[in-house]
Design a protein around this motif. Structure first.
Motif, mmCIF file in Angstrom:
data_model
loop_
_atom_site.group_PDB
_atom_site.id
_atom_site.type_symbol
_atom_site.label_atom_id
_atom_site.label_comp_id
_atom_site.label_asym_id
_atom_site.label_seq_id
_atom_site.Cartn_x
_atom_site.Cartn_y
_atom_site.Cartn_z
ATOM 1 N N ALA A 125 19.095 -18.969 72.784
ATOM 2 C CA ALA A 125 20.270 -19.280 71.972
ATOM 3 C C ALA A 125 20.882 -18.027 71.356
ATOM 4 C CB ALA A 125 19.888 -20.270 70.868
ATOM 5 N N THR A 126 20.174 -16.884 71.433
ATOM 6 C CA THR A 126 20.756 -15.635 70.920
ATOM 7 C C THR A 126 21.994 -15.225 71.708
ATOM 8 O OG1 THR A 126 19.248 -14.318 72.276
ATOM 9 C CG2 THR A 126 18.580 -14.741 70.003
ATOM 10 N N VAL A 127 22.209 -15.788 72.894
ATOM 11 C CA VAL A 127 23.427 -15.443 73.646
ATOM 12 C C VAL A 127 24.679 -15.907 72.906
ATOM 13 C CG1 VAL A 127 22.233 -15.498 75.870
ATOM 14 C CG2 VAL A 127 23.453 -17.533 75.091
ATOM 15 N N TYR A 128 24.539 -16.884 71.995
ATOM 16 C CA TYR A 128 25.699 -17.371 71.235
ATOM 17 C C TYR A 128 26.060 -16.451 70.075
ATOM 18 C CZ TYR A 128 24.793 -21.794 73.680
ATOM 19 O OH TYR A 128 24.591 -22.759 74.646
ATOM 20 N N GLY A 129 25.166 -15.543 69.709
ATOM 21 C CA GLY A 129 25.449 -14.617 68.620
ATOM 22 C C GLY A 129 25.542 -15.322 67.288
ATOM 23 N N HIS A 137 27.099 -25.913 71.672
ATOM 24 C CA HIS A 137 27.196 -26.528 72.993
ATOM 25 C C HIS A 137 26.988 -25.462 74.070
ATOM 26 C CE1 HIS A 137 29.147 -30.440 71.738
ATOM 27 N NE2 HIS A 137 29.300 -29.709 70.654
ATOM 28 N N GLU A 138 26.720 -25.909 75.284
ATOM 29 C CA GLU A 138 26.568 -24.975 76.392
ATOM 30 C C GLU A 138 27.848 -24.194 76.668
ATOM 31 O OE1 GLU A 138 23.260 -27.908 76.911
ATOM 32 O OE2 GLU A 138 25.366 -28.014 76.308
ATOM 33 N N ASN A 139 28.999 -24.762 76.287
ATOM 34 C CA ASN A 139 30.272 -24.051 76.518
ATOM 35 C C ASN A 139 30.747 -23.281 75.288
ATOM 36 O OD1 ASN A 139 31.016 -26.166 74.924
ATOM 37 N ND2 ASN A 139 32.524 -27.042 76.336
ATOM 38 N N THR A 140 29.905 -23.203 74.247
ATOM 39 C CA THR A 140 30.221 -22.347 73.102
ATOM 40 C C THR A 140 30.319 -20.902 73.584
ATOM 41 O OG1 THR A 140 29.112 -23.815 71.518
ATOM 42 C CG2 THR A 140 29.403 -21.516 70.847
ATOM 43 N N LEU A 141 31.278 -20.157 73.050
ATOM 44 C CA LEU A 141 31.474 -18.772 73.457
ATOM 45 C C LEU A 141 30.182 -17.979 73.307
ATOM 46 C CD1 LEU A 141 33.493 -16.490 74.264
ATOM 47 C CD2 LEU A 141 33.805 -16.090 71.796
ATOM 48 N N ARG A 142 29.822 -17.240 74.341
ATOM 49 C CA ARG A 142 28.650 -16.364 74.279
ATOM 50 C C ARG A 142 29.071 -15.013 73.704
ATOM 51 N NH1 ARG A 142 26.589 -16.685 80.426
ATOM 52 N NH2 ARG A 142 28.835 -16.446 80.689
ATOM 53 N N ASN A 143 28.402 -14.619 72.633
ATOM 54 C CA ASN A 143 28.784 -13.382 71.950
ATOM 55 C C ASN A 143 27.548 -12.762 71.307
ATOM 56 O OD1 ASN A 143 30.437 -11.349 70.900
ATOM 57 N ND2 ASN A 143 30.858 -12.513 69.028
ATOM 58 N N ALA A 144 26.578 -12.408 72.136
ATOM 59 C CA ALA A 144 25.321 -11.853 71.644
ATOM 60 C C ALA A 144 25.566 -10.611 70.799
ATOM 61 C CB ALA A 144 24.400 -11.516 72.817
ATOM 62 N N HIS A 154 23.336 -10.631 79.883
ATOM 63 C CA HIS A 154 23.567 -9.885 81.128
ATOM 64 C C HIS A 154 22.834 -10.540 82.296
ATOM 65 C CE1 HIS A 154 25.909 -6.878 79.241
ATOM 66 N NE2 HIS A 154 24.918 -6.199 78.676
ATOM 67 N N ILE A 155 21.615 -11.019 82.032
ATOM 68 C CA ILE A 155 20.866 -11.679 83.107
ATOM 69 C C ILE A 155 21.548 -12.987 83.502
ATOM 70 C CG2 ILE A 155 18.680 -12.785 83.711
ATOM 71 C CD1 ILE A 155 17.338 -10.653 81.852
ATOM 72 N N GLU A 156 22.023 -13.752 82.526
ATOM 73 C CA GLU A 156 22.779 -14.965 82.855
ATOM 74 C C GLU A 156 23.975 -14.631 83.738
ATOM 75 O OE1 GLU A 156 24.018 -17.632 79.877
ATOM 76 O OE2 GLU A 156 22.016 -18.003 79.038
ATOM 77 N N GLU A 157 24.717 -13.576 83.378
ATOM 78 C CA GLU A 157 25.894 -13.180 84.160
ATOM 79 C C GLU A 157 25.492 -12.719 85.557
ATOM 80 O OE1 GLU A 157 28.779 -11.735 80.473
ATOM 81 O OE2 GLU A 157 27.441 -10.290 81.447
ATOM 82 N N MET A 158 24.377 -12.005 85.650
ATOM 83 C CA MET A 158 23.885 -11.561 86.952
ATOM 84 C C MET A 158 23.542 -12.762 87.830
ATOM 85 S SD MET A 158 20.970 -8.672 87.690
ATOM 86 C CE MET A 158 19.728 -9.421 86.638
ATOM 87 N N LEU A 159 22.921 -13.764 87.246
ATOM 88 C CA LEU A 159 22.571 -14.961 88.001
ATOM 89 C C LEU A 159 23.817 -15.737 88.430
ATOM 90 C CD1 LEU A 159 19.500 -16.094 85.874
ATOM 91 C CD2 LEU A 159 19.437 -15.289 88.243
#
Length: 361
Positions: A125-129, A137-144, A154-159
């Protein structure tokens, strides 16, 4: 299925390995034992009544990793291995990017070479910042906002980019909230090295007498009691979520994302009060200044996991605390310290011979 679990000797990994074995899967573990003990795997094998194979390999050793994955020939991978302390990541960002991102890259290349393209990734959940868009939510902006969280992002984006380039991949990104608790047997649980980074093991160590008091960072938040509120989830509920995601991926290509949380929060003081009540021990605490970057509240919207996976957290705070105390009181110093030092192949094999997993270098 033949399943490879990276970081399988660690806290969440060991509980997930246990459930996989109990479900009848053939499990192999890769771990460098830098923050875990081979003893956890011995106990897992004993609880399951089944054996497993373990490899003493660091994911940064690309050659050994590729060789092991080629030998195992997994049908799926659950990827836990990685560094996870936010404060350390701020002090040593390059260490975190190298270990977490490069290690994952090496793993994906080894998987691709071995024709294995199903992976459940341990995100966070740290990807949400510092989002205040609650529940998350899963579509909440990711802002670590720290290096640890950004490695997960970065790993999520790589995947995501990998799946876009090759439709054969089946990928799950599981965003955890705050894992706590332990197996009800009291034989496996969280065994942090040094000063715990998370609240629950710190509280447990105060209750057992290893530490004098809990520092509560901030008592003036706009919450019911002024302390921070977090979504705590029992480690066994979390482990069950991995099995549900793995099952879902068997018929679903592309990238899928799920929050794993309870959907409700508990404050720091509620956790401390519950621990004191259930343990019957005093848990002294002192309120200090807020930590930079901490938000007042953070909790999941877990509905997507319920709808897609048929999964939901079953255990409440009382059970989380009771199981954590059972582990801590039966293992006041965690796993035996000597077992953390078994770092070469010969001593590992001697340690587990006749009773547990086969561990190879």
């Amino acid at each position: 299925m033949r399943i490879l679990v990276t970081g399988g000797a660690g806290y969440i990994g060991s509980h997930t390995v246990l459930l996989l074995l109990q479900e009848g899967h053939q499990v192999s573990v890769i771990d460098n034992f830098s923050n875990s003990s081979p003893e956890s795997l011995r106990r897992v094998a004993s609880l399951a009544g089944r054996s497993l194979d373990a490899y003493h390999i660091d994911l940064l050793d690309a050659e050994s990793l590729a060789q092991a994955v080629g030998e195992i020939k997994p049908e799926a991978v659950i990827h836990f291995a990685g560094l996870k302390a936010v404060g350390e990541s701020v002090a040593q960002p390059l260490k975190y990017y190298k270990n977490n991102v490069v290690g994952t890259l090496n793993l994906l290349e080894a998987m691709n070479k071995a024709e294995c393209r199903t992976i459940v990734f341990s995100s966070s959940a740290t990807v949400y910042g510092e989002s205040t868009d609650l529940p998350l939510h899963e579509n909440t902006l990711r802002n670590a906002t720290n290096p640890y969280g950004r490695t997960k992002l970065h790993i999520e984006e790589m995947l995501e980019e990998l799946a876009a380039s090759d439709s054969r991949w089946h990928i799950a990104n599981l965003r955890y909230f705050n894992p706590v608790g332990a197996h009800e047997s009291g034989l496996i649980g969280e065994d942090p090295q040094g000063i715990p980074n998370n609240l629950m093991p710190f509280v447990a160590q105060v209750a057992i007498g290893k530490r004098a008091e809990v520092q509560v960072f901030g008592g003036d938040y706009l919450t019911a009691d002024g302390t921070g509120v977090r979504d705590y989830i029992h480690v066994l509920d979390l482990a069950t979520g991995h099995l549900a995601a793995l099952d879902y991926l068997s018929n679903s290509q592309g990238v899928h994302v799920w929050n794993l949380g309870t959907g409700a929060g508990s404050s720091v003081l509620e956790v401390i009060d519950a621990f004191a009540r259930i343990s019957g021990r005093p848990v002294p605490y002192r309120i200090t200044e807020r930590r930079p970057g901490d938000v007042a509240e953070s909790y999941a919207h877990p509905e997507k996991a319920r709808l897609d996976l048929g999964w939901k957290a079953e255990r409440g705070l009382e059970q989380m605390v009771a199981d954590m105390w059972n582990w801590q009181s039966n293992n006041p110093d965690g796993f035996p310290e000597a077992n953390h030092q078994l770092v070469n192949a010969k001593s590992l094999q001697d340690f587990i011979r006749g009773s547990s997993p086969t561990i190879t270098e």
